[in-house]
Design an enzyme around this catalytic site. Structure first.
Site, PDB file in Angstrom:
ATOM      1  N   HIS A 144     146.666  31.392 -28.245  1.00 24.78           N
ATOM      2  CA  HIS A 144     145.589  31.213 -29.561  1.00 24.78           C
ATOM      3  C   HIS A 144     144.323  30.283 -29.193  1.00 24.78           C
ATOM      4  O   HIS A 144     144.522  29.302 -28.338  1.00 24.78           O
ATOM      5  CB  HIS A 144     146.555  30.575 -30.476  1.00 24.78           C
ATOM      6  CG  HIS A 144     146.133  30.434 -31.863  1.00 24.78           C
ATOM      7  ND1 HIS A 144     144.915  29.376 -32.135  1.00 24.78           N
ATOM      8  CD2 HIS A 144     146.558  31.034 -32.976  1.00 24.78           C
ATOM      9  CE1 HIS A 144     145.079  29.654 -33.442  1.00 24.78           C
ATOM     10  NE2 HIS A 144     145.721  30.408 -34.034  1.00 24.78           N
ATOM     11  N   ASP A 189     152.418  25.372 -26.403  1.00 23.42           N
ATOM     12  CA  ASP A 189     152.181  25.505 -27.854  1.00 23.42           C
ATOM     13  C   ASP A 189     153.243  26.121 -28.541  1.00 23.42           C
ATOM     14  O   ASP A 189     153.675  27.253 -28.599  1.00 23.42           O
ATOM     15  CB  ASP A 189     150.758  26.479 -28.075  1.00 23.42           C
ATOM     16  CG  ASP A 189     150.342  26.857 -29.486  1.00 23.42           C
ATOM     17  OD1 ASP A 189     151.221  26.510 -30.248  1.00 23.42           O
ATOM     18  OD2 ASP A 189     149.425  27.711 -29.376  1.00 23.42           O
ATOM     19  N   GLN A 222     154.593  28.953 -32.986  1.00 19.52           N
ATOM     20  CA  GLN A 222     155.580  30.008 -33.544  1.00 19.52           C
ATOM     21  C   GLN A 222     156.838  29.853 -32.739  1.00 19.52           C
ATOM     22  O   GLN A 222     157.834  30.558 -33.283  1.00 19.52           O
ATOM     23  CB  GLN A 222     154.945  31.417 -33.214  1.00 19.52           C
ATOM     24  CG  GLN A 222     153.376  31.838 -33.631  1.00 19.52           C
ATOM     25  CD  GLN A 222     153.360  31.827 -34.755  1.00 19.52           C
ATOM     26  OE1 GLN A 222     154.312  32.023 -35.690  1.00 19.52           O
ATOM     27  NE2 GLN A 222     152.115  31.635 -35.454  1.00 19.52           N
ATOM     28  N   LYS A 247     153.755  25.830 -40.926  1.00 15.58           N
ATOM     29  CA  LYS A 247     154.279  27.326 -40.429  1.00 15.58           C
ATOM     30  C   LYS A 247     155.917  27.199 -40.461  1.00 15.58           C
ATOM     31  O   LYS A 247     156.390  28.158 -40.060  1.00 15.58           O
ATOM     32  CB  LYS A 247     153.861  27.799 -39.227  1.00 15.58           C
ATOM     33  CG  LYS A 247     152.676  27.980 -38.906  1.00 15.58           C
ATOM     34  CD  LYS A 247     152.187  28.496 -37.731  1.00 15.58           C
ATOM     35  CE  LYS A 247     150.647  28.636 -37.117  1.00 15.58           C
ATOM     36  NZ  LYS A 247     149.697  29.240 -37.877  1.00 15.58           N
ATOM     37  N   CYS A 301     143.029  34.834 -34.068  1.00 14.18           N
ATOM     38  CA  CYS A 301     142.602  33.729 -33.142  1.00 14.18           C
ATOM     39  C   CYS A 301     142.836  34.118 -31.915  1.00 14.18           C
ATOM     40  O   CYS A 301     143.171  33.150 -31.111  1.00 14.18           O
ATOM     41  CB  CYS A 301     143.138  32.716 -33.661  1.00 14.18           C
ATOM     42  SG  CYS A 301     142.589  31.845 -35.271  1.00 14.18           S
TER      43      CYS A 301
HETATM   44  C1  LIG Z   1     150.250  30.398 -31.370  1.00 13.38           C
HETATM   45  C2  LIG Z   1     149.715  29.235 -32.469  1.00 13.38           C
HETATM   46  N1  LIG Z   1     148.834  28.396 -31.714  1.00 13.38           N
HETATM   47  C3  LIG Z   1     148.223  27.301 -32.469  1.00 13.38           C
HETATM   48  C4  LIG Z   1     147.907  27.644 -33.834  1.00 13.38           C
HETATM   49  C5  LIG Z   1     147.118  26.839 -34.813  1.00 13.38           C
HETATM   50  O1  LIG Z   1     147.899  25.983 -35.561  1.00 13.38           O
HETATM   51  P1  LIG Z   1     147.450  25.407 -36.856  1.00 13.38           P
HETATM   52  O2  LIG Z   1     146.320  26.080 -37.406  1.00 13.38           O
HETATM   53  O3  LIG Z   1     148.317  24.952 -37.701  1.00 13.38           O
HETATM   54  O4  LIG Z   1     146.743  24.118 -36.157  1.00 13.38           O
HETATM   55  C6  LIG Z   1     148.413  28.678 -34.447  1.00 13.38           C
HETATM   56  C7  LIG Z   1     148.478  29.174 -35.862  1.00 13.38           C
HETATM   57  O5  LIG Z   1     147.420  29.503 -36.571  1.00 13.38           O
HETATM   58  C8  LIG Z   1     149.324  29.871 -33.399  1.00 13.38           C
HETATM   59  O6  LIG Z   1     150.000  30.706 -34.117  1.00 13.38           O
END
Ligand SMILES: Cc1ncc(COP(=O)(O)O)c(C=O)c1O
Ligand SMILES: Cc1ncc(COP(=O)(O)O)c(C=O)c1O
Lengths: 156, 405, 405, 156
Positions: free
Chosen positions: B121, B198, B201, B224, B362
Site C-alpha cells: 500500500h 503493515d 488488513q 478498519k 493505493c
Molecule cells: C494494507 C494497508 N496498509 C495501510 C493502510 C493505511 O491505513 P490508514 O489509512 O488507516 O492509515 C491501508 C488502508 O487504507 C491498508 O489497507
C-alpha cells in the site's frame, strides 16, 4: 431510474468506441490529465493552426465509460473551433455539469447539444462529475499550454 | 452473540441506501462500528470527558485510567510482552511514518537498502521513499507472483548485505494474499534485518501473537477494526522504542525542558506528543472487547468460509475475472469485468445498495504490474453473509446487462 | 441560546463529581463538548459511516461531502482566503511539527535562527528543538516581562539577520496574556520573517481573521474548541503549502506512484496522508456551528467579564498570588497559595467538584523564569459562570484552612 | 471524609517541616527522581558504611505535601538500616500503597508504622500515589547506584 440517465445509449456507445482515440504526428499542443484518486488518465493532443483554430484533436487514455465518452464527444465537438469558441464551449459545458439545467452556447447544433447533454446524468453522482470533466480541464491545459498535468483534484 | 446475526449489533444496517438494504463490502477500506463502540464515545463525552494524564482532578484521573486500560487490552489482544510496546498514533499511516522517520534518522545512511514488496500500500512505500531523498537509500521491491502472492524466495532473492529493514504487508488489500510473515521474519532475522509488518488488513481478520511472530514493528489501523477513525496503533519491540529517537515533539513526551536542551520522557509517553485521541482510544477498547466476545478464531472461520463462498460464486460467473489466486486468501475479492470499467461497476452496484470500492486501492505499483489501471474490490467484515455475496453477484450481472445490451 | 444558561447544552454538567456539581475550570486543557457535537458523532457512525474520498458508493460520497464541508466552515470561521489553506491534523502539536519539519527541511541550514518566546508551550518548542540537531540551527527566546507578557520590543530585540521564522503563542496558557500578534506579524514581515502562531488558546476564545492577521501559519487544537479529541487544524497560506515538501506519506496524498519515484497530490490532499479522522472532522463542523450560533463576539465578551470577575475575586483573597498581570488577559487564571503546593490545591478543590489543573502546564521555561516548579490554573470556557468562580474561591479558602490549621 | 485521611496532621507537619532536608558533605551514593508530568523533584543522598548500613541520609527537592512528607518520613525510618532491611521496608511500603491494607515488616516500631501508614490515604487518590512513591523509588536507585534519574513514569 437514475442509472438509465447516467448510462444512456450514447454514453455507452462512445465509452466503448471512443472517437478520435489515439495520437497524431504533428500536434503542436498537448496536456495530460490525471485523477490520482481513481487513476483515470487522459492525454489530449491538438493541432492549432495560425488562426488559433483547432484543426485536429485526438486523445489517449483510459478510464470509466463516463470519462471516455466525455473525451470522445468533446473531441468531436471541438474540431474546427477557434480559441474563443473552444473557451465558450468549455465554460458552457462545465457550468451545465455544475448547475445549469441546459447548455446555452449557440456554437453547436441541437443534435450536438443532445449528445453533450447525455453527460448531464452525472449531476446526480457527485463522485463521477470529475470523470466527466477531466478531459475538458485537460483541454484547457493544452490550449494554454500549461506545463505538467491537470489534476482534477485541483479545481472546483 | 451469534455470528450469524451479528449485523444487529451494527446500527448502520438499520438504514436504507437508495431504498435498498445496505450490502457493505468495503471493510478493507473502513469497517462499520458496533453500537457498543459508538455508545462508549457518547458516554465518554457526555459523562466522563476530560483530558488525559495531566490534571489530578476526578475526571482526568478516570479518563487516564480508561485510556491506559485500552493500552493493556491491545497488548493482550496482540500478545505483546509489555503494554509500553503499544503506541497510539493517528493511524497506521502515521505508525509507519514514525518508524521510517526515526529508524531512518538513526540507522540509515547513503547506499543502505530498504526492502518492500510490489504488493505494498502507498502507506508502506511513500514513508520509505522520503529516505531516498534525505538519506540516499535505495528501495528494492520483492516480486509479486502471478497469483498475487509473495513467496519467501522472492524476499530472499532481494536481500543484500546492504538491506537494513524489511517492510511488508500481512494481508494484501488487493489480492487478499496472506503472507507467510512468520517465516519471512525468521529469514530476515537470520540476516539481522528488522521487520515492519503493515498489519492494516491483518489485525482485523487474523489472530495475532507478537511474541510468536517476533516482528519488530506492527502497524494497525483501528478504524478498519470496528474502531473509531483517527486512531492507529504501532506495536514495536521495547528495545526499538527505547533506542529510536522521538518522533513528534510536544507536551507529555518530555522529561526536562530547558533553553539549552530537552530530555525525553519514558515509554509510553515518549511517542505520544500532545493531546492524544483520548475518546477514540477509550472507545477502541470496546472494539477489542467486541472482538474478544465473538472470539477472533470464530471471526477468522466465518470470514474464511465467506471468502471461499465469494470466490466460488464469482468464479462461476464467466464475466468476472478475479484478481489474485494466492495460496492463503483473506477477506478481499478484487475483480474486473470485461468491458466495464471498475468505476462504472461501483456506481451501478451502489444503486442496489452494494458498497464496493473501485480504483487502484493505493497500490499503483501492483496495478501497474497487473497491467490494470483499476480494479473493483469487495472486501468482507464480520457482519457479512452469503446473501451479501449473492447480491453482489446479482448486481454484477446487472452491470453486464447494462453494458452489453 | 442564551449564554447565561449555556451549561444546559453540555451534558457533562448533568453529572455529579464527589456528590457535587461539576465546576469545570480546566478548559485550557480541554473543553467540554456540547450535545450537538456528540450527537453528530453518534449519528455519523450509526447512520452515515464511510471512509472519505476513495470510494464512489453512496455512503462514501456523503461522508466526503460532510468532511469537505467542515473545511469550508473552518475557512470561513477564521476568514482564510481559500478552503485549501485548511489542513486537518491530529492536533495542534502535529500542526506545529508539520511546519517545523517541512519548513526546516526546505529552508533552514546551519547557523540559521528560530525565534520563539519564553511563554511557549512545549508543543511550540520541542518541534523546533529537533532542528537544532538535524540542521544546526539556533533557537532564541524573546523575554517574558514581569507581568507574564511579551512586548513587541522584546521580539524586536531578538530578531537578527539570521532569524528565519518566528513561532509565537496567541494567548498564553499560563499567564493568559493575549499577545499583540498582529503588530508582531507586521514587524516580522517587515524583516521578511514568516510567522507561525500557536493558536491553541486563541482560537477557542478570540475572533480570528487570517487575512487581517496575515500570519503564515496558525495552529488550532479542536478539542479545546468544543470539538472532538484527536483533531487539529493547520492554517497555512497557500503559497507555503504549495512550496513546502509533504509531511507524512501514504494513501490519498500522492499523484503518481512508480518504483522510481513519486509525485504528490494537490491541496488539500498533499498534507492529509492516510485515512483521516473523518468522524472527528465532521463533528468539528458542529462545534463551529455551535460557536457561530452563539457568536464568537458574545463569547469573547462573556469570557472577558468572567476573567475580570475571577481576577477581582482572587485578588481580594490575600492568600492567593495571581501569576501574570498582562495588559490584555484572556480566560486563564493561574495562581499559587503560600504554603500549599498546587497539587494539593488541585486535590482539595477536586473534592468539591472544582476541576483545575496543577503543574507546569507544559511551560517549563516560563516556570523556571517565574521561579516556580508548578502553579495552579483555573481556565474558563463558555459554560462558566460567576458562581463557578465564587466556588473556586471558597474551595481555595478550604485549602488554606486545611493547611494552616 | 477522605481528604482528612489524605492530609492527616502528621503529613501536614512533615510536609511543612520536612526532616533531613538538605545535603551533607561525605555522601557516597545518591540519585535524583523526577515526575515530569507534575514537576516534583527529589534528590536522595546516602552515606552507606562498610557494613552496607545507611549511616546518614538526607534529601533535597520540592513537591507537594505528600511527596515531601513521604521523603521526610522515609529518611527518618531508613537511618541505620542495612541494605536488606532497606529493601524489606521499601517493598513493604510500596505493597501497602498499592494493595495491602497494612505494613507487614517487623523492622520498625508500631509508632513508626503509624507514621508511615499516614501516607496510606493516597490510595483513594490514584494520581497522587506517584507523589508518595517517588522518594522511595529514588532511594532504590541510590542504593543500587543506577546512573541518572528515577522517573516515576517508568514503573507500574
Ligand atoms: C494494507 C494497508 N496498509 C495501510 C493502510 C493505511 O491505513 P490508514 O489509512 O488507516 O492509515 C491501508 C488502508 O487504507 C491498508 O489497507
Ligand atoms: C498554548 C498551547 N499550545 C499547544 C498546545 C498543544 O495542543 P494539543 O495538545 O491539542 O496538540 C496547548 C494545549 O495543550 C496549548 O495550550
Amino acid at each position: 431510474m437514475d442509472l438509465k440517465d447516467l448510462y444512456q445509449e450514447i454514453i455507452l456507445d462512445h465509452g466503448k468506441n471512443p472517437r478520435n482515440l489515439g495520437k497524431f504526428e504533428n500536434f503542436n499542443k498537448d496536456a495530460k490529465g490525471h485523477n490520482p484518486l481513481c487513476g483515470d488518465k487522459v492525454h489530449v493532443y491538438l493541432k492549432v493552426d495560425e488562426n488559433k483554430k483547432i484543426s485536429d484533436i485526438k486523445f489517449e487514455g483510459h478510464g470509466c465509460a463516463i470519462s471516455m465518452a466525455s473525451a470522445s464527444i468533446m473531441t468531436e465537438l471541438m474540431k474546427d473551433k477557434d480559441q474563443k469558441e473552444v473557451n465558450e464551449l468549455i465554460e458552457d459545458f462545465l457550468k451545465m455539469i455544475k448547475d445549469n439545467p441546459e447548455l446555452k452556447s449557440n456554437l453547436i447544433s441541437d443534435d450536438d447539444k443532445t449528445k453533450l447533454m447525455s453527460l448531464s446524468g452525472v449531476k446526480k453522482y457527485p463522485m463521477r462529475v470529475k470523470c466527466a470533466t477531466l478531459p475538458w480541464h485537460t483541454l484547457i491545459s493544452a490550449m494554454t499550454n500549461k506545463p505538467g498535468e491537470v489534476n482534477t483534484e485541483k479545481e472546483d | 452473540m451469534n455470528i450469524k446475526d451479528i449485523k444487529k449489533e451494527f446500527p448502520i444496517f438499520d438504514n436504507k441506501v437508495h431504498n435498498n438494504d445496505l450490502v457493505y463490502l468495503d471493510s478493507a477500506n473502513s469497517s462499520q462500528k458496533p453500537k457498543v463502540v459508538v455508545d462508549r464515545i457518547y458516554d465518554f463525552y457526555t459523562k466522563e470527558f476530560s483530558n488525559v494524564g495531566r490534571s489530578v482532578h476526578y475526571l482526568a484521573v478516570a479518563a487516564t485510567n480508561l485510556y491506559e486500560n485500552t493500552r493493556v487490552l491491545v497488548q493482550k489482544y496482540i500478545n505483546a510482552k509489555d503494554p509500553n510496546e503499544i503506541v497510539f498514533t493517528k493511524g497506521a499511516t502515521e505508525a509507519i511514518n514514525l518508524v521510517a522517520n526515526t529508524f531512518g534518522q538513526k540507522y540509515l545512511k547513503e547506499g543502505d537498502e530498504i526492502l518492500i514488496t510490489e504488493l505494498e500500500h502507498h502507506s508502506n512505500y511513500v514513508p520509505w521513499h522520503y529516505l531516498r531523498k534525505s538519506k540516499g537509500v535505495k528501495i528494492n521491491f520483492a516480486d509479486v507472483d502471478e497469483n498475487g502472492d509473495i513467496s519467501i524466495e522472492s524476499i530472499e532473492k532481494k536481500i543484500t548485505p546492504k538491506t537494513k529493514i524489511l517492510a511488508i504487508t500481512h494481508l494484501s488489500n488487493v489480492t487478499g494474499a496472506i503472507l507467510p510473515i512468520k517465516e519471512i521474519i525468521q529469514l530476515a532475522h537470520s540476516k539481522n534485518i528488522p521487520v515492519l509488518v503493515d498489519g492494516c488488513q491483518g489485525a482485523p481478520h487474523l489472530k495475532l501473537d507478537m511474541q510468536d511472530l517476533d516482528c519488530d514493528f506492527y502497524a494497525i489501523s483501528c478504524h478498519k477494526m470496528y474502531g473509531p477513525t483517527g486512531l492507529g496503533v504501532l506495536y514495536a519491540k521495547k528495545k526499538w522504542l527505547e533506542e529510536l529517537p522521538p518522533y513528534q515533539g510536544g507536551g507529555g513526551m518530555i522529561g526536562e525542558v530547558k533553553k539549552e536542551g530537552i530530555t525525553f520522557g519514558d515509554l509510553p509517553n515518549k511517542y505520544e506528543a500532545g493531546t492524544m485521541a483520548t475518546a477514540q482510544v477509550i472507545a477502541f477498547g470496546e472494539s477489542i472487547n467486541f472482538i474478544n466476545k465473538l472470539g477472533i478464531e470464530k471471526i477468522e472461520e466465518h470470514e474464511r468460509e465467506l471468502t471461499k463462498y465469494g470466490e466460488e460464486v464469482l468464479r462461476k460467473n464467466n464475466s468476472v475475472k478475479l484478481i489474485g489466486n494466492p495460496k492463503n486468501k483473506g477477506s478481499v475479492l478484487s475483480f474486473t469485468l470485461d468491458g466495464v470499467h471498475p468505476h462504472d461497476i461501483a456506481t451501478i452496484l451502489d444503486e442496489d445498495g452494494v458498497a464496493i470500492r473501485a480504483g487502484h486501492h493505493c497500490c499503483q505499483i501492483l496495478h501497474e504490474k497487473l497491467g490494470l489501471a483499476a480494479t473493483a474490490r469487495a472486501s468482507l467484515g464480520v457482519y457479512n453473509t452469503k446473501e451479501d455475496l449473492d447480491q453482489l453477484n446479482n448486481s454484477i450481472n446487472k452491470c453486464i446487462k447494462i453494458f452489453n445490451s
